[in-house]
Design a protein around this motif. Structure first.
Motif, short mmCIF file in Angstrom:
data_model
loop_
_atom_site.label_atom_id
_atom_site.label_comp_id
_atom_site.label_asym_id
_atom_site.label_seq_id
_atom_site.Cartn_x
_atom_site.Cartn_y
_atom_site.Cartn_z
N ALA A 29 0.83 -1.21 0.00
CA ALA A 29 0.00 0.00 0.00
C ALA A 29 0.86 1.25 0.00
O ALA A 29 0.63 2.18 -0.78
N ARG A 30 1.87 1.27 0.84
CA ARG A 30 2.74 2.44 0.95
C ARG A 30 3.45 2.72 -0.37
O ARG A 30 3.53 3.86 -0.81
N SER A 31 3.91 1.68 -1.02
CA SER A 31 4.61 1.83 -2.29
C SER A 31 3.66 2.29 -3.40
O SER A 31 3.97 3.23 -4.13
N ARG A 32 2.51 1.65 -3.51
CA ARG A 32 1.56 2.00 -4.58
C ARG A 32 0.97 3.39 -4.41
O ARG A 32 0.66 4.06 -5.38
N LEU A 33 0.81 3.82 -3.16
CA LEU A 33 0.26 5.15 -2.89
C LEU A 33 1.33 6.23 -2.90
O LEU A 33 1.02 7.41 -2.79
N GLN A 34 2.59 5.82 -2.99
CA GLN A 34 3.74 6.73 -3.04
C GLN A 34 3.77 7.70 -1.87
O GLN A 34 3.93 8.91 -2.04
N LEU A 35 3.62 7.17 -0.67
CA LEU A 35 3.66 7.99 0.53
C LEU A 35 5.10 8.24 0.95
O LEU A 35 5.95 7.35 0.89
N THR A 36 5.37 9.46 1.41
CA THR A 36 6.68 9.76 1.99
C THR A 36 6.79 9.03 3.33
O THR A 36 5.78 8.51 3.84
N ASP A 37 7.97 9.00 3.91
CA ASP A 37 8.14 8.33 5.20
C ASP A 37 7.23 8.93 6.27
O ASP A 37 6.58 8.20 7.01
N GLN A 38 7.17 10.25 6.32
CA GLN A 38 6.34 10.89 7.35
C GLN A 38 4.85 10.67 7.07
O GLN A 38 4.07 10.42 7.99
N GLN A 39 4.45 10.73 5.82
CA GLN A 39 3.06 10.46 5.47
C GLN A 39 2.70 9.03 5.83
O GLN A 39 1.60 8.76 6.30
N ALA A 40 3.62 8.11 5.62
CA ALA A 40 3.38 6.70 5.96
C ALA A 40 3.20 6.54 7.47
O ALA A 40 2.33 5.79 7.91
N ARG A 41 3.99 7.25 8.25
CA ARG A 41 3.85 7.16 9.71
C ARG A 41 2.49 7.70 10.15
O ARG A 41 1.83 7.11 11.01
N VAL A 42 2.07 8.80 9.55
CA VAL A 42 0.75 9.37 9.88
C VAL A 42 -0.35 8.41 9.45
O VAL A 42 -1.27 8.11 10.22
N ALA A 43 -0.26 7.89 8.23
CA ALA A 43 -1.28 6.96 7.71
C ALA A 43 -1.36 5.69 8.56
O ALA A 43 -2.45 5.17 8.82
N GLU A 44 -0.22 5.21 9.02
CA GLU A 44 -0.21 4.02 9.88
C GLU A 44 -1.00 4.27 11.15
O GLU A 44 -1.80 3.43 11.58
N LEU A 45 -0.83 5.43 11.75
CA LEU A 45 -1.55 5.74 12.98
C LEU A 45 -3.04 5.97 12.71
O LEU A 45 -3.88 5.63 13.55
N VAL A 46 -3.38 6.50 11.54
CA VAL A 46 -4.79 6.62 11.16
C VAL A 46 -5.41 5.22 11.08
O VAL A 46 -6.52 4.99 11.57
N LEU A 47 -4.68 4.29 10.48
CA LEU A 47 -5.17 2.90 10.38
C LEU A 47 -5.33 2.25 11.76
O LEU A 47 -6.09 1.30 11.91
N ARG A 48 -4.63 2.78 12.74
CA ARG A 48 -4.74 2.26 14.10
C ARG A 48 -5.72 3.08 14.94
O ARG A 48 -5.75 2.98 16.15
N ALA A 49 -6.53 3.89 14.27
CA ALA A 49 -7.61 4.67 14.88
C ALA A 49 -7.13 5.76 15.82
O ALA A 49 -7.80 6.09 16.79
N ALA A 50 -5.99 6.36 15.50
CA ALA A 50 -5.48 7.46 16.32
C ALA A 50 -6.10 8.78 15.86
O ALA A 50 -6.23 9.03 14.67
N CYS A 51 -6.48 9.61 16.82
CA CYS A 51 -6.97 10.96 16.50
C CYS A 51 -5.77 11.86 16.20
O CYS A 51 -4.61 11.47 16.40
N ASP A 52 -6.03 13.07 15.73
CA ASP A 52 -4.96 14.00 15.38
C ASP A 52 -4.03 14.26 16.57
O ASP A 52 -2.81 14.30 16.43
#
Length: 110
Positions: A29-52
């Motif tokens: 997913a990270r590769s196909r969506l071309q997320l930067t490292d920081q975007q990937a870290r944010v997206a990972e936490l979103v997937l884990r139901a973290a609020c802002d």
């Protein structure tokens, strides 16, 4: 006072959910969506139901920075909100489908 308490994050009341993807699915997913490292870290936490606030706490960022990352991720992935982001990321990870940004057709004469 701890950083978390200052910012309204309580690890006991705001636990992160287990990550819903395998390592292979996440990398796909990270590769196909071309997320930067920081975007990937944010997206990972979103997937884990973290609020802002929780994301900011975990990554030692300002909440406004988290929101900026989220809006850039939404634009890159072609979604409008967290729910769509989670669905799109899981679909891309599991199906391997390359996401397409949603296109809207404007109909003048209705």
């Amino acid at each position: 006072m701890s950083y978390g308490n200052q910012h309204g994050v309580n690890d006991e009341k705001d636990p992160l959910l287990p990550f819903p993807l395998t390592d292979m699915e996440w990398e796909r997913a990270r590769s196909r969506l071309q997320l930067t490292d920081q975007q990937a870290r944010v997206a990972e936490l979103v997937l884990r139901a973290a609020c802002d606030k929780k994301i900011a706490y975990e990554l030692k960022l300002r909440v406004s920075t988290v929101r900026t990352h989220l809006h850039r991720i939404y634009g890159k992935v072609g979604v409008r909100d967290r729910a769509e982001l989670i669905i799109r990321m899981i679909n891309v990870a599991r199906d391997g489908a390359v996401p397409r940004k949603q296109q809207f057709i404007i109909i003048d004469d209705l």
